[in-house]
Design a protein around this motif. Structure first.
Motif, PDB file in Angstrom:
ATOM      1  N   MET A 299       0.873  -1.157   0.024  1.00  0.00           N
ATOM      2  CA  MET A 299       0.031   0.027   0.041  1.00  0.00           C
ATOM      3  C   MET A 299       0.805   1.281   0.166  1.00  0.00           C
ATOM      4  O   MET A 299       0.306   2.350  -0.356  1.00  0.00           O
ATOM      5  N   GLN A 300       1.943   1.229   0.353  1.00  0.00           N
ATOM      6  CA  GLN A 300       2.840   2.356   0.814  1.00  0.00           C
ATOM      7  C   GLN A 300       4.026   2.353  -0.232  1.00  0.00           C
ATOM      8  O   GLN A 300       4.583   3.643  -0.549  1.00  0.00           O
TER       9      GLN A 300
ATOM     10  N   TRP B 131       5.626   1.022  -6.075  1.00  0.00           N
ATOM     11  CA  TRP B 131       4.771   1.967  -7.041  1.00  0.00           C
ATOM     12  C   TRP B 131       3.411   1.467  -7.591  1.00  0.00           C
ATOM     13  O   TRP B 131       3.236   0.217  -8.296  1.00  0.00           O
ATOM     14  N   PHE B 132       2.529   2.289  -7.029  1.00  0.00           N
ATOM     15  CA  PHE B 132       0.995   1.978  -7.623  1.00  0.00           C
ATOM     16  C   PHE B 132       0.417   0.588  -7.024  1.00  0.00           C
ATOM     17  O   PHE B 132      -0.416   0.152  -7.492  1.00  0.00           O
TER      18      PHE B 132
ATOM     19  N   TRP C  83      -0.944   0.329  -4.157  1.00  0.00           N
ATOM     20  CA  TRP C  83      -2.245   0.652  -3.477  1.00  0.00           C
ATOM     21  C   TRP C  83      -3.460   0.480  -4.559  1.00  0.00           C
ATOM     22  O   TRP C  83      -4.249   0.199  -4.389  1.00  0.00           O
ATOM     23  N   LEU C  84      -3.039   1.064  -5.764  1.00  0.00           N
ATOM     24  CA  LEU C  84      -3.809   0.871  -6.844  1.00  0.00           C
ATOM     25  C   LEU C  84      -4.285  -0.665  -6.900  1.00  0.00           C
ATOM     26  O   LEU C  84      -5.483  -1.143  -7.260  1.00  0.00           O
TER      27      LEU C  84
END
Lengths: 466, 304
Positions: free
Chosen positions: A81-82, A85-86, A88-89
């Protein structure tokens, strides 16, 4: 051996070896679909898209996820999530798609029920579809465990515990499933295996079967009309597009599907970016803690109706214990849909609106399942428990009544009504014992009952049966 | 339009189900409570005007610095955090920033009667006294001390500092390297690491003995609890979780908002990215849907 000549293009070269021209015709350009359809026929393509999203996003998540009780939570909530890279998406897309895919499955399923697309040669379509529902459920359940949050842990605890209700082997079975005496690291690791390997493999195989099962009986249409697909296809190919009752999968059918898909994707990505809590329960952002039971434990929304059928039986009736009745009802609820083609004794293929009593049966089922879903989440205390009871008994009664409704067997229907009445009286007695005046519960029973009695009436007056 | 009718039916049914399992179910599971006001209305306002200069003397005379450090005024801590936690259960706070995060009325009341202000009468009593003794000076002394603490506090405090001052001696925040004994440093070798971890383990053990439970790490609280819950909880923990060992810490509204903002920065670091990417993805699919519709119309025109 076949004779090969020098190919003039890559296309020709491939066509000689793989017959791609023929393959494309069989799969798409000359795969015929009825023209008389509405947007509900696009749900298959929507589902396929959602499944593809789940596989692709899942692959990305798999690169960083750690199936270890000490590492799982942080690998999801921090690394993915953090840090990634991406990440979280991908995680939001995966979680929301996993939830929304069930919405589309239910729409797809009830479309099949409404238009009677499960009988007269279409039984295998229905059964393979139901197999997909079951395997998707297993996939969803195993996936929900992976972030190792509070609900991951406690849902796993409650659901694996249910297998303990199976006679004789129950206790051993629970240990075998968990890989330990309680839900712990080996449980997580084996459900991880199921989620990323075995279940997806089985699902892909069944999707193949599901698609294949459509080839012989063909897709149903809005009026249940029996179409001579070969003759209609000839018309279409001869240029009589207006007269032909069929359309090719590509480009005609898909052109409509793409539009429906586009609208659906707006809805889906709105949820991904702005409204994800329903699919990513806040409680699951607390790390799993075996020492701390959450005040409310509930499964994801798509399991709530069957969960409520289990919970609905909460008091003993005579010699039957609540637990046993609940487990039996739960077992029935999970397999009953498979038998729909045989519970429906009328072999006419027509939309429910033209099938008299079945029309009422269909909407009662929809309403009952919505009630089960909502009360499956509410705390099962006081009055709520009785609404659950009415709806759970109602669910079983509806399926028991289906053969009678569709075969117009009044005697059989009366028998089901009598049995239901007996269970409702038991509910009434329990209610007066624990909550006092049972007036409201009587009103509830009467409402459900009145709808039930309408069935024979409607069968009589609306006809629709030969 | 038959298709629109079907769509309307689906939207209504899905809408009812959604309402039932989300807003309605959650309203049933989590009873409604009044939102935080930060007025601390149960506490009486004590003497009004305080003199910061007198307060500086009073804080020495009353022995506050026997336990508390005031690093900004070069008053060092009498003990390291682990020893302090062994003596008191928790490391007493440094007073440099207290005036910037705690409500003044609350602060005066707290010094006078800590257990009452903390709302922890169920935890501390004559048999198990609160580690900080009650204050026996006059209300004017109290007002002076509060005035002094406010005068030395920074005018603007960062969200991170607000969190560390208000929550950081009980709660870890591992997603921002914060531990209850301070920020996790970069270790030069395994011995330093093991040494730090031993200290942390000792402190946490003392804390657990003191509170009866280990306070949770707050890294994901912004997702697990949400803004409103955290805000209202901080204002009055007992209201939302009756019997909890967490004291009411008396933060001002502004300081609470800073704490929440910091928790959001730590627990939902990609929020801005999510919100800025969202419209573009939606726009893409709006255009996709329009083009698909036009294509569909073109193809289906020949069919009817």
């Amino acid at each position: 051996m076949a004779h090969f000549t020098k190919a003039n293009s890559l296309y020709e070269w491939l066509d000689q070896r793989l017959a791609i021209d023929k393959l494309w015709k069989v799969l798409a350009a000359e795969y015929w679909i009825p023209k008389n359809i509405n947007f509900l026929w696009a749900m298959g393509v929507v589902l396929m898209t959602m499944f593809t999203i789940l596989v692709i996003s899942g692959i990305f998540l798999l690169m960083y996820y750690k199936p270890d009780t000490k590492l799982a939570f942080d690998s999801v909530n921090y690394t993915i999530m953090q840090e990634v890279w991406f990440g979280w998406l991908w995680r939001h897309m995966h979680a929301v798609a996993a939830s929304v895919v069930f919405l589309v499955i239910y729409i797809h399923m009830f479309t099949g029920i409404y238009y009677a697309s499960y009988k007269r040669g279409r039984e295998m379509i229905w059964i393979s579809g139901m197999l997909l529902f079951v395997t998707f459920s297993a996939e969803a359940f195993s996936g929900y465990m992976l972030p190792w949050g509070q609900m991951s842990y406690w849902a796993a605890q409650v659901i694996t515990n249910l297998f303990g209700g199976i006679p004789f082997i129950g206790d051993d079975l629970v240990i075998w499933i968990r890989g330990n005496f309680y839900v712990s690291d080996p449980t997580l690791t084996r459900f991880f295996m199921l989620h990323v390997f075995l279940m997806p493999l089985i699902i892909m195989a069944i999707i193949g079967l599901h698609f294949y099962s459509l080839r012989i009986p063909h897709v149903n249409n809005q009026d249940g009309e029996e179409i001579d697909f070969d003759a209609e296809a000839e018309k279409y190919k001869a240029g009589l597009k207006k007269e032909a009752k069929v359309i090719p999968f590509w480009p005609v059918f898909l052109s409509k599907d793409f539009f429906v898909l586009g609208v659906f994707m707006i809805f889906y990505f709105y949820l991904v970016f702005y409204h994800y809590d329903f699919a990513m329960d806040p409680i699951n952002f607390d790390p799993a803690n075996p020492m701390k039971t959450p005040p409310h434990i509930y499964p994801e929304w798509y399991f709530l109706w069957s969960y409520e059928v289990l919970r609905g039986f909460f008091f003993n009736v005579g010699p039957l214990s609540a637990m046993d009745m609940g487990l039996i009802a739960f077992g029935i609820a999970n397999i009953i849909f498979f038998f729909l083609p045989w519970f429906d004794k009328n072999d006419e293929v027509a939309p429910a609106s033209r099938r008299g009593g079945f029309f009422i049966w269909f909407w009662l089922l929809v309403v009952d399942m919505i009630i089960l879903t909502i009360w499956g989440k509410l705390p099962p205390t006081g009055f709520n428990a009785y609404i659950g009871y009415v709806a759970a008994v109602g669910f079983l009664a509806l399926f028991a009544a289906l053969p009678a409704v569709t075969a117009r067997k009044k005697g059989l229907l009366n028998f089901v009504i009598f049995m239901t009445l007996a269970l409702y009286i038991a509910g009434y007695l329990e209610y007066t014992k624990t909550l006092g005046n049972g007036f409201i519960i009587v009103v509830l029973f009467v409402i459900f009952y009145a709808l039930f009695f309408l069935n024979p009436v409607m069968v009589k007056h609306r006809g629709g049966v030969r | 339009m038959k298709e629109l009718k079907i769509l309307a039916i689906i939207i209504v049914l899905v809408g009812i189900t959604y309402w039932g399992i989300e807003p309605y179910a959650h309203s049933q599971m989590h009873p409604h409570h009044e939102p935080a006001t930060f007025s601390y209305g149960d506490l009486k306002a004590l003497a009004t005007k305080g003199d910061a200069k007198k307060g500086a003397t009073a804080i020495m005379n009353n022995g506050c610095t026997g336990c508390h450090s005031i690093k900004s005024q070069n008053v060092p801590a009498p003990m390291d955090p682990v020893s302090a936690s062994a003596s008191y259960g928790v490391n007493p706070p440094d007073l440099s920033n207290i005036g910037a995060v705690v409500d003044q009325k609350f602060l005066a009341n707290f010094i006078k009667n800590p257990v009452k202000a903390f709302k922890l009468a169920h935890k501390f009593n004559d048999n198990k006294p609160f580690p900080m003794p009650a204050f026996y000076g006059s209300d004017q002394d109290l007002a002076d001390i509060v005035a002094y603490l406010v005068s030395i506090a920074p005018k603007e405090i960062s969200p991170k500092e607000a969190f560390r001052t208000a929550c950081g001696r009980c709660h870890n925040l591992r997603y921002d390297k914060w531990t209850v004994i301070g920020e996790k440093p970069k270790f030069k070798n395994d011995i330093e690491k093991a040494d730090f971890e031993l200290k942390l383990a000792k402190y946490e053990a003392n804390l657990k003995k003191y509170l009866g439970t280990t306070p949770p790490d707050l890294s994901m609280f912004i997702r697990s609890r949400g803004h409103e819950y955290i805000r209202d909880f901080v204002e009055d923990p007992q209201k939302l979780l009756h019997g909890t060992a967490m004291p009411r810490v008396g933060l001002t509204k502004e300081a609470t908002e800073k704490v929440v903002a910091y928790l959001e920065k730590v627990g939902d670091r990609k929020k801005d990215k999510r919100n800025s990417l969202g419209p573009w993805v939606l726009l893409y699919f709006v255009i996709f849907a329009i083009l698909a519709y036009l294509w569909k119309q073109k193809i289906w025109r020949e069919l009817h």
